[in-house]
Design a protein around this motif. Structure first.
Motif, PDB file in Angstrom:
ATOM      1  N   PHE A 365       0.860  -1.193   0.000  1.00 47.11           N
ATOM      2  CA  PHE A 365       0.000   0.000   0.000  1.00 47.11           C
ATOM      3  C   PHE A 365       0.890   1.234   0.000  1.00 47.11           C
ATOM      4  O   PHE A 365       2.085   1.167   0.304  1.00 47.11           O
ATOM      5  N   GLU A 366       0.280   2.394  -0.326  1.00 42.03           N
ATOM      6  CA  GLU A 366       1.050   3.634  -0.395  1.00 42.03           C
ATOM      7  C   GLU A 366       0.579   4.691   0.592  1.00 42.03           C
ATOM      8  O   GLU A 366       1.354   5.527   1.029  1.00 42.03           O
ATOM      9  N   THR A 367      -0.705   4.664   0.963  1.00 37.19           N
ATOM     10  CA  THR A 367      -1.237   5.689   1.861  1.00 37.19           C
ATOM     11  C   THR A 367      -1.972   5.042   3.035  1.00 37.19           C
ATOM     12  O   THR A 367      -2.344   3.872   2.987  1.00 37.19           O
ATOM     13  N   GLU A 368      -2.196   5.836   4.077  1.00 38.26           N
ATOM     14  CA  GLU A 368      -2.963   5.355   5.231  1.00 38.26           C
ATOM     15  C   GLU A 368      -4.363   4.931   4.806  1.00 38.26           C
ATOM     16  O   GLU A 368      -4.883   3.913   5.261  1.00 38.26           O
ATOM     17  N   GLU A 369      -4.964   5.741   3.942  1.00 38.28           N
ATOM     18  CA  GLU A 369      -6.325   5.449   3.490  1.00 38.28           C
ATOM     19  C   GLU A 369      -6.380   4.117   2.754  1.00 38.28           C
ATOM     20  O   GLU A 369      -7.329   3.332   2.924  1.00 38.28           O
ATOM     21  N   GLU A 370      -5.361   3.841   1.945  1.00 39.32           N
ATOM     22  CA  GLU A 370      -5.320   2.575   1.220  1.00 39.32           C
ATOM     23  C   GLU A 370      -5.140   1.410   2.190  1.00 39.32           C
ATOM     24  O   GLU A 370      -5.745   0.345   2.024  1.00 39.32           O
ATOM     25  N   ALA A 371      -4.309   1.619   3.214  1.00 42.39           N
ATOM     26  CA  ALA A 371      -4.090   0.567   4.214  1.00 42.39           C
ATOM     27  C   ALA A 371      -5.390   0.221   4.925  1.00 42.39           C
ATOM     28  O   ALA A 371      -5.729  -0.959   5.103  1.00 42.39           O
ATOM     29  N   VAL A 372      -6.135   1.237   5.339  1.00 42.39           N
ATOM     30  CA  VAL A 372      -7.419   1.014   6.015  1.00 42.39           C
ATOM     31  C   VAL A 372      -8.384   0.280   5.102  1.00 42.39           C
ATOM     32  O   VAL A 372      -9.078  -0.665   5.516  1.00 42.39           O
ATOM     33  N   LYS A 373      -8.419   0.693   3.845  1.00 37.79           N
ATOM     34  CA  LYS A 373      -9.315   0.054   2.876  1.00 37.79           C
ATOM     35  C   LYS A 373      -8.977  -1.418   2.698  1.00 37.79           C
ATOM     36  O   LYS A 373      -9.855  -2.284   2.634  1.00 37.79           O
ATOM     37  N   LEU A 374      -7.680  -1.739   2.639  1.00 37.96           N
ATOM     38  CA  LEU A 374      -7.252  -3.128   2.496  1.00 37.96           C
ATOM     39  C   LEU A 374      -7.599  -3.950   3.734  1.00 37.96           C
ATOM     40  O   LEU A 374      -8.035  -5.101   3.626  1.00 37.96           O
ATOM     41  N   VAL A 375      -7.396  -3.380   4.912  1.00 41.55           N
ATOM     42  CA  VAL A 375      -7.741  -4.092   6.145  1.00 41.55           C
ATOM     43  C   VAL A 375      -9.221  -4.439   6.163  1.00 41.55           C
ATOM     44  O   VAL A 375      -9.625  -5.572   6.463  1.00 41.55           O
ATOM     45  N   ASN A 376     -10.044  -3.460   5.817  1.00 36.14           N
ATOM     46  CA  ASN A 376     -11.498  -3.640   5.888  1.00 36.14           C
ATOM     47  C   ASN A 376     -12.078  -4.405   4.693  1.00 36.14           C
ATOM     48  O   ASN A 376     -13.250  -4.782   4.717  1.00 36.14           O
ATOM     49  N   ALA A 377     -11.251  -4.638   3.665  1.00 31.09           N
ATOM     50  CA  ALA A 377     -11.726  -5.356   2.473  1.00 31.09           C
ATOM     51  C   ALA A 377     -11.733  -6.856   2.718  1.00 31.09           C
ATOM     52  O   ALA A 377     -11.193  -7.639   1.945  1.00 31.09           O
ATOM     53  N   SER A 378     -12.340  -7.256   3.805  1.00 29.75           N
ATOM     54  CA  SER A 378     -12.403  -8.654   4.199  1.00 29.75           C
ATOM     55  C   SER A 378     -13.764  -8.923   4.815  1.00 29.75           C
ATOM     56  O   SER A 378     -14.332  -8.052   5.490  1.00 29.75           O
ATOM     57  N   ASP A 379     -14.276 -10.115   4.597  1.00 29.68           N
ATOM     58  CA  ASP A 379     -15.532 -10.491   5.236  1.00 29.68           C
ATOM     59  C   ASP A 379     -15.339 -10.783   6.720  1.00 29.68           C
ATOM     60  O   ASP A 379     -16.316 -10.876   7.469  1.00 29.68           O
ATOM     61  N   PHE A 380     -14.073 -10.950   7.122  1.00 29.48           N
ATOM     62  CA  PHE A 380     -13.756 -11.238   8.523  1.00 29.48           C
ATOM     63  C   PHE A 380     -13.473  -9.941   9.275  1.00 29.48           C
ATOM     64  O   PHE A 380     -13.124  -8.925   8.673  1.00 29.48           O
ATOM     65  N   GLY A 381     -13.608  -9.978  10.590  1.00 32.63           N
ATOM     66  CA  GLY A 381     -13.347  -8.785  11.386  1.00 32.63           C
ATOM     67  C   GLY A 381     -12.917  -9.117  12.798  1.00 32.63           C
ATOM     68  O   GLY A 381     -13.470  -8.600  13.764  1.00 32.63           O
ATOM     69  N   LEU A 382     -11.901  -9.967  12.915  1.00 31.14           N
ATOM     70  CA  LEU A 382     -11.477 -10.383  14.255  1.00 31.14           C
ATOM     71  C   LEU A 382     -10.470  -9.414  14.863  1.00 31.14           C
ATOM     72  O   LEU A 382     -10.638  -8.944  15.984  1.00 31.14           O
TER      73      LEU A 382
END
Length: 451
Positions: A365-382
């Motif tokens: 990733f390149e930006t904080e916003e992209e990092a957050v988007k990648l983290v949340n781009a999952s059906d899981f949320g543990l």
């Protein structure tokens, strides 16, 4: 029912499955015990729970070896698991009364308060990957609250299930306070529907959780579900690289990668990805594989060969889609090499499915916003781990993550003092801490008016 050692394929334990009559007798015994157990004081329960902690520490090698033989956990990690079980016993022995004490609330009444009362027999449907810890983090608060526990353990760790009942019996708990039911999954529905079973907790897969929740819902019974995870490990350029590599390797590869809260997606900032990859791969290559009974072994086998084959299939699908294996990738029966895969994108299997074994994929990733988007781009949320020296930035990011836990500069882990649980298809409800012990109690409102 047979347990097969995944390292050498030898049968290590056999037990007869209970008949329907025996299952009902066990539930009757549990319900009968509840009538007296609920009347015991916190001091009585605490004394017994401290005794359970002592039993665990005294015979930790015996209990750890049963775990290693049944599901392949390296023996040093198995002993650590037993020691953690002793910790949760001591935590609730000390804190349960405080967590469940009446809570006075000022209203227009003469007196109004909330009390926390036990509900009865609670069924636990538990997995094989942490065969003692997963059970103890349910059983200890349940018993300390005045409830009774019955356990349906995973079919490949029946000996561990028997050992857990033995631990409570050796500690002096009255007969029937905790029982292991050696049954297969097809018997679970009937147990849930038994009127004397008041609630269910499950740790396991989404299909298992869905099935249990559906049955319990039809009976209007409380459930807590701790399901899968695909935790992200987010590496920023200003991280302490040496410590971050050490922590992220442990986060993915401890217990041979078989953990719902393992770090399964390695998200690295583009500016440091090449340096980090080189050092990370080197660290992974130095992990010692071998006989799980060897105290120096870090990577054992996956718990069953079919699970290793499933992991192999997930890896191959991602490679076919363009990912590149940097190290590992080979399977030998139930053994799977520690594997690092580069170039993983959001549409690949290694990103959007849970991988239960020693494989991790790298995404940049390149930006904080992209990092957050990648983290949340999952059906899981543990859970999610963020590695940065800028704690102000870390604190600003915390509310942006969907997960049930955010750990800064540390792997996601369960701790008796903190609530544990996820969001999305990682489940609902909480275990451990004050929140966990209150999941299976009657939260009773009391209002006293004086004329």
């Amino acid at each position: 029912m047979k347990s097969i050692n995944p390292y050498n394929q030898e049968v290590v334990y056999e037990i007869d499955e209970l008949t329907e009559e025996q299952i009902n007798q066990a539930i009757d015994k549990a319900d009968d015990r509840f009538l007296s157990w609920r009347k015991t004081s916190f001091s009585e329960r605490s004394k017994l729970m401290y005794a359970a902690a002592t039993e665990l520490k005294k015979n930790k090698k015996e209990y750890a070896e049963a775990m290693t033989l049944e599901m392949g956990k390296p023996i040093s990690q198995a002993i650590a698991e037993i020691e953690k079980c002793a910790w949760v016993c001591e935590y609730y022995a000390e804190n349960a009364e405080k967590h469940l004490s009446d809570r006075n609330i000022e209203t227009d009444a003469e007196l109004s308060y909330v009390s926390y009362e036990p509900i009865g027999v609670v069924l636990a449907v538990m997995p094989w990957n942490y065969p003692y810890w997963q059970v103890f983090r349910f059983a200890v608060p349940a018993l300390m609250a005045g409830n009774i526990g019955i356990l349906k353990h995973a079919s490949n760790v029946m000996h561990c299930g028997e050992k857990i009942q033995q631990i409570f019996e050796r500690a002096g708990f009255p007969e029937g306070c905790f029982q292991h039911l050696p049954i297969n999954s097809d018997k679970v529905e009937g147990v849930i529907k038994n009127k004397k079973v008041k609630a269910v907790t499950l740790t396991g897969s989404k299909p298992a959780g869905s099935a249990v929740a559906s049955t319990a819902g039809s009976e209007i019974k409380k459930t807590v579900l701790e399901l899968g995870g695909s935790n992200a490990l987010v590496v920023f350029p200003d991280c302490n690289m040496e410590e971050t590599i050490k922590t992220t390797v442990q986060a993915r590869f401890q217990n041979t990668g078989q953990s719902c809260i393992a770090g399964k997606r390695l998200l690295i900032h583009q500016s440091v990805v090449e340096e980090f990859k080189d050092k990370y791969v080197s660290a992974v290559r130095h992990l010692k594989s071998g006989d799980p009974m060897d105290k120096n072994t870090y990577i054992g086998t996956v718990a069953r060969e079919d699970l290793a084959k499933d992991l192999e299939d997930q890896l191959q699908k991602s490679v076919d889609a363009g990912a590149k294996i940097l190290t590992g990738g080979k399977r030998d029966k139930a053994y799977f090499e520690p594997t690092v895969v580069d170039g993983v994108t959001t549409d690949m299997t290694l990103f959007h499915e849970e991988t239960f074994g020693p494989v991790i994929g790298i995404t940049t990733f390149e930006t904080e916003e992209e990092a957050v988007k990648l983290v949340n781009a999952s059906d899981f949320g543990l859970g999610v781990s963020v590695f940065t020296e800028d704690l102000d930035r870390a604190k600003k990011l915390i509310p942006k993550f969907d997960d049930g836990a955010v750990f800064i500069n540390e792997l996601v882990k369960s701790d008796p003092r903190l609530p544990f649980g996820g969001t999305k298809i990682s489940g609902y409800g909480r275990e451990l801490s004050e929140d966990g012990i209150r999941e299976f109690v009657n939260i009773k409102t009391v209002y006293i008016h004086k004329y």
